[in-house]
Design an enzyme around this catalytic site. Structure first.
Site, short mmCIF file in Angstrom:
data_model
loop_
_atom_site.label_atom_id
_atom_site.label_comp_id
_atom_site.label_asym_id
_atom_site.label_seq_id
_atom_site.Cartn_x
_atom_site.Cartn_y
_atom_site.Cartn_z
N GLU A 25 -2.71 -15.43 -46.48
CA GLU A 25 -3.56 -16.40 -47.30
C GLU A 25 -2.77 -15.25 -48.54
O GLU A 25 -3.72 -13.90 -49.19
CB GLU A 25 -4.60 -16.77 -47.22
CG GLU A 25 -4.57 -17.79 -49.08
CD GLU A 25 -6.26 -17.93 -49.30
OE1 GLU A 25 -6.91 -17.68 -48.14
OE2 GLU A 25 -6.77 -18.67 -50.69
N ASP A 33 -14.88 -13.02 -32.28
CA ASP A 33 -14.61 -14.16 -32.00
C ASP A 33 -14.06 -14.69 -33.65
O ASP A 33 -14.75 -15.58 -33.90
CB ASP A 33 -15.89 -14.49 -31.55
CG ASP A 33 -15.19 -15.67 -30.62
OD1 ASP A 33 -14.26 -16.80 -31.21
OD2 ASP A 33 -15.89 -16.20 -29.56
N HIS A 60 -9.72 -10.99 -72.79
CA HIS A 60 -8.77 -11.20 -73.12
C HIS A 60 -8.18 -10.27 -74.52
O HIS A 60 -7.11 -9.01 -74.37
CB HIS A 60 -7.78 -12.12 -73.08
CG HIS A 60 -7.42 -12.95 -71.23
ND1 HIS A 60 -6.60 -13.88 -70.66
CD2 HIS A 60 -8.36 -12.02 -70.35
CE1 HIS A 60 -6.92 -14.01 -69.82
NE2 HIS A 60 -8.28 -12.84 -69.55
N LYS A 68 -20.80 -21.28 -33.32
CA LYS A 68 -19.02 -21.60 -33.17
C LYS A 68 -19.26 -23.49 -33.87
O LYS A 68 -18.14 -24.02 -34.09
CB LYS A 68 -18.07 -21.94 -32.49
CG LYS A 68 -18.08 -20.55 -31.84
CD LYS A 68 -16.33 -20.29 -30.43
CE LYS A 68 -17.01 -18.83 -30.25
NZ LYS A 68 -16.06 -18.69 -29.22
#
Lengths: 416, 416, 416, 416
Positions: free
Chosen positions: D104, D309, D405, D234
């Site tokens: 990603e 895992d 900014h 899981k």
């Protein structure tokens, strides 16, 4: 009432199993008589006195066959009133007195305090965002290909299904049918508007007719149950949380800073802090589907008073309290109820004390246009929930706010 | 009651804002008078009649200050009885008649049918697996190191905290304190037994004392709220689902195949199928925290009748119905309630009709030993829930079971 | 590669803070060089050897800027294959070999066994029931009246918003915008199809454009966040469970009784029992949003192999296993995935080993028509999940099924 | 590698069904050969090239039989590093470089930025609050009376059960067994510490032994499944959320206001606002069991890199981000992970690149005392999650923060 001999004779027969208690309405030809006879038999059988249960003004001939069976009398639940509460809604506009049937001490007083703070700050604004009732039968088909086929058929024949559905009632209007497929299981969630009725029975009947129509045209589909628990009635559920059931309502108010200090004995910042750490964070950690302090208290009390289906408090009380401090230092507070199930006709609304409570709110009976009375009622409930929530959050927040106490010297806060 | 002049005078004052309605108890020195005066003022103010609300046998001097404020009268809720129901529990043993306060038609009849099937099959077995009440305050500490320090301190001083906690009540017995840390937020879930009281107020008071003790010795810990929503009261919640609140109860029965066919008009296999596809699979797909057909109906009706806290129906009604066909072809059915909150003393239990209903069940007042009456009551509630659930599942299953109908020719099933 | 001196010089500069490791791509003008330099610096800095991480065939100039930054090499994850698996889907038809990147021993063998049983029984049928990607920004408005106004404005201007949304991508097609109002907070859930891409970035970009358009025309609406957590990405969530995200897919198979006994060493009845008591009842009691044995194992292994977004295993693996015994004594088994997020273009799909794995499945790159490849892929994933689930359920069920063992004498079952 | 003729011969045999691909390890006597042969057969069979999958430095003789079967090569996942990250934990102390295997884009850069802000502000504090692994078998008993009997027997024989349990492993230490009864179904949740292993296999084996012991002494109890889904492995689950599985970890930091503005380009207040409205409120409304922006991203990337895992990302990534502004105007931020499942031995941790990544973190192999390495690792993961979360929240918050900014003129923010 019945004379002692008659009761005794029935009692003996009941003991011998010759008659069942539920047959008494028929045997005696009058449900008031039957109610009293049953109560007396029970008194005799158990060796106790049921004096208060037998004290009532209800006509049981209006009750049995509609609201209750095997009746022995009534439960008397104290009603307190909170208010006046100023509501500026789409449907509810003006001052309202809220009838609350409860046995929890301090609840009415607390809601009353919240009403006072809201009204003093200009009232609660309310909106009904959505309105529908649902029922979701379950079918079994041979395989997922048939499941898809069935769902497609339903989409293609929606207009016909709608006609069948709406043929069962003047008020039921089918909005959509949401299908859920799990392997070869198909659940169909019917959504419909139901006028001023809460509408569960109306939608059940209409869904039954629609389902028969669907089954006739899709013989491979096997009926499993008219209610497949995706409706979902009387269970906490994320489907109602996300898609809504009954009315989806929001109520909000801006509580002026001075009102907050004077009436609620705390600061907006404190209420916001309690709301975020308790109602949001605590609820999150506990795994709640409900992010508020006590919506259920207010809703249960109004539901009992007004003849609503009290078991529906379960989902009707799910919701979120949101609070923040405005730029002016006032308190913005809102409550959101995704799934508030209420009606002003049907169910227990025609019973004497229940109807009187609806009259106190000005919402007894059907509205014009249909549905407007139930929505007005929903807005009032939401505003009352806001009042109750505000007051309890303030009480929790105030514990350590010694500053305000000292400054204002208002004495003991009514604590819950 | 009050004479018309007096009411009128009060009404005028109220209109002018000189008195508040909640001051009437004090002004009139009698809550029955105040109740009637308030009701009449409301009638006048709203231009309506509240005849039925004013019809009651309750003594409001026993109500105001304990169960309700700002009273105007009562809600009359019809009570029906279901039974007899044979229960073989640890605490509840024998035949019981279940008082149900409801306005939902057919509910009592349906539960009654379930009682009949269970009793004919040898009764319901019940077990109370767990018993406790909880309250979970929230604290704020400087950082997670302090959170860990606080939790360690509490562990080390548990005996002292327990002494403080139990010093507030004869019945409260602290079991444990479960800490939850979220960054610098600390939630402490106090668990305690509370004798025959449902116990929320008892535990709240005791937790308040314990918390003050903890705060005194750990001044870095800032009190946020006495209830941090991990308790969790009156909200559907996984913490109650998994850890329990109130009584964790199981009820089960084996319904003989012939009884199932004769009384419930369907086959065990059908009931199992409906249970699995509706109560399990449908609930799963909908995202429910409750895997049953209508526990809330039965619990709400008993709660209203017996003076329980009706808003607690929310979590008390969470639970699972499990059904399977035995090797003999009979029906095994059980219901599991993780979080049933009931009491036989305190709250609304002392009110006249409510106490009579507890007497019908033989559970009014405190038990010997303490807690035994509330557990007996919990077992009866569980058995009644089993009866109601069984009956509705059978009704849903029977829709298409024409075979049984034709074979047995029992006529129309009472449908819900 | 880089010579030792160069590395050493960079190392010294890095130690002195004159350069940052992430600047190396720019400084060295080549990401392969930078990757190796960084790795060597790390080796030096930490005094360890990263020999295997440095062994790869990837061209990092294709990786940096698209898939990873600050690269030092690769993780080598073993790939095993399961199959052949016969799939009869709408998009996927034929025999497939499933590439699985995993380090969990026995997983590939187990899935392989499931593939074998399914293929021997005629294959898996699969359906894509729904297909979309979502993004849900959050806005703040002055009050609930403005929230309603905003929602109405969006409804009225849906076509314009759609134009803006779709102007950002050739493939993004806006389906609908679902609004959620909580007091003065407004969440907007954008749903769109995204061709063969998983589509999260595509929809994020498109939503950003649409949102700016909405904000421009509704200046009272204050932007809070482009993602308001109602999307929901990479979190277990009931909104995805109920409304879907990515593909909603079903796979089913009928496993012949003899195949079940021979290949899976157990009986259909046993598998059904384990599924109901474990996957349904156990999951229910634990409060799971997932009703299966190990969907996540299969999905994680395929996702890693094929360049999917592995963090999306969280919601992609939510789902339900449903099993029942057919009238013939065979096993019907299905798996339902509400929210499977997969793509065959974009993300990591262009990386060398990942693309090769997609080629093994015959789904590399874009489909014709757009979206068909991703759907084919989704069907294969679903069929593989079915295979893995079947095999594990059988293994769990077989523990005590000594009968089958003795009858068939097939020796030791590969256990997990 | 294998010569072309040999491959061709095997291919022909495979085509004729004379050999299965998974038999190649045995036939060829070497798993590296088998891996290559299988890959080449697949290439031939499918008419594709798998050049990159075949490029690796792993010794498959170390893989097959432990981590994967039917191997054909490896997936190459790019690894980027984020850091240095200063951690002040109980176990992890000092500067750490975090290896992240991901495809990603921008993820590593974003986490890196978070590390920089945290380190500049004095580092992250971490605590392991709890540590255990669980397994929950399901049993069937005749009725609830037997269920209670079984649970009581287990309580009474806990020491013996513990001996049997711990006899299976040097590291497994049984903490407690939590019983859940649902009618006649009994689930037993075994909790144990497992040293430095994640421990699922260890606990499974130990539970199997303990269960056999329980069954032998309670022959009325029928084994259903060794894993009854209350473990829960899981799957997203409230039982793990509330009771924990693996490590329960908290990480927190105070980000100085100037650091926040300079490095994160936004104000503490903005980050808090995004956290509350997105991570709390948005998650609440969506029905998430996870109240964060993207924990799963960081956890998946570390898990892949370090041989964990990966399917356990599902529950390991559940958690809460909590942020508030301090009295000084700094940002307090914490992340809480109830159920982080990690190990430094066992599973995929011994594989070459995975072990190297653990070495980068200084946590390869077993710790002294046992468990300390896994806890150190858990703390580093938590600190990395904090860094990733901080950075994304800041990026989301910064969109409109034009003030910062303009004031700071730091140019374009790396956006995600």
């Amino acid at each position: 009432m019945e004379n002692a001999n008659e009761i005794d004779e029935i009692f003996q027969k009941a003991l011998r199993g010759e008659i069942k208690l539920y047959q008494l309405d028929k045997i005696l030809g009058d449900s008031n008589k039957a109610t009293n006879a049953r109560r007396k038999i029970l008194e005799k059988y158990l060796g106790i006195k049921l004096r208060h249960i037998g004290y009532y003004s209800v006509d049981f001939n209006e009750v049995v066959g509609r609201n209750c069976e095997n009746t022995i009398g009534v439960a008397q639940i104290p009603i307190g009133i909170a208010g006046p509460l100023l509501v500026n809604g789409q449907y509810a506009r003006g001052m309202f007195w809220i009838p609350l049937a409860t046995t929890e001490g301090a609840l009415v007083a607390s809601i009353n305090r919240g009403c006072s703070a809201i009204t003093a700050s200009g009232g609660a604004r309310t909106f009904v965002l959505d309105d529908k009732m649902t029922r979701a039968p379950a079918l079994l088909v041979p395989d997922v290909a048939h499941a898809v086929k069935l769902v497609n058929w339903i989409e293609e024949h929606f207009d016909e299904i709608k006609r069948v559905f709406e043929g069962t009632s003047r008020f039921a209007k089918l909005i959509r049918i949401i299908p859920y497929i799990i392997g070869r299981n198909v659940f169909l969630r019917f959504e419909a508007t139901t006028g001023d009725a809460m509408g569960m029975n109306m939608v059940t009947k209409a869904t039954d007719a629609a389902l028969k129509f669907i089954e006739e045209h899709n013989p491979y589909a096997k009926h499993i149950t008219l209610s497949g628990n995706m409706c979902v009635d009387k269970k906490p559920s994320y489907i109602n949380w996300l898609l809504g059931r009954g009315k989806t309502v929001v109520a909000e108010a801006i509580i002026r800073r001075d009102v907050c200090i004077e009436k609620l004995k705390t600061l907006p910042e404190k209420i916001v802090e309690v709301n975020i750490r308790k109602n949001l964070l605590g609820s999150i950690r506990a795994g709640n589907i409900s992010f508020n302090a006590h919506f259920a208290n207010i809703i249960a009390a109004i539901f009992i008073a007004t003849g609503q289906d009290v078991a529906q408090v379960v989902e009707s009380s799910m919701g979120i309290t949101w609070a923040e401090v405005t730029e002016n230092g006032d308190l913005y507070i809102s409550i959101t109820l995704p799934s508030l199930e209420v009606g002003t006709v049907g169910g227990g609304t025609h019973l004497p004390t229940q109807r009187e409570c609806l009259e106190i709110l000005g919402v007894a009976g059907g509205g014009n246009p249909p549905g407007s009375n139930a929505r007005k009622f929903a807005e009032i409930v939401a505003a009352a929930v806001l009042a109750g929530e505000l007051s309890l959050l303030a009480a929790l927040a105030a514990r350590h706010l010694t500053l305000a106490h000292e400054l204002l010297g208002r004495g003991k806060i009514k604590k819950r």
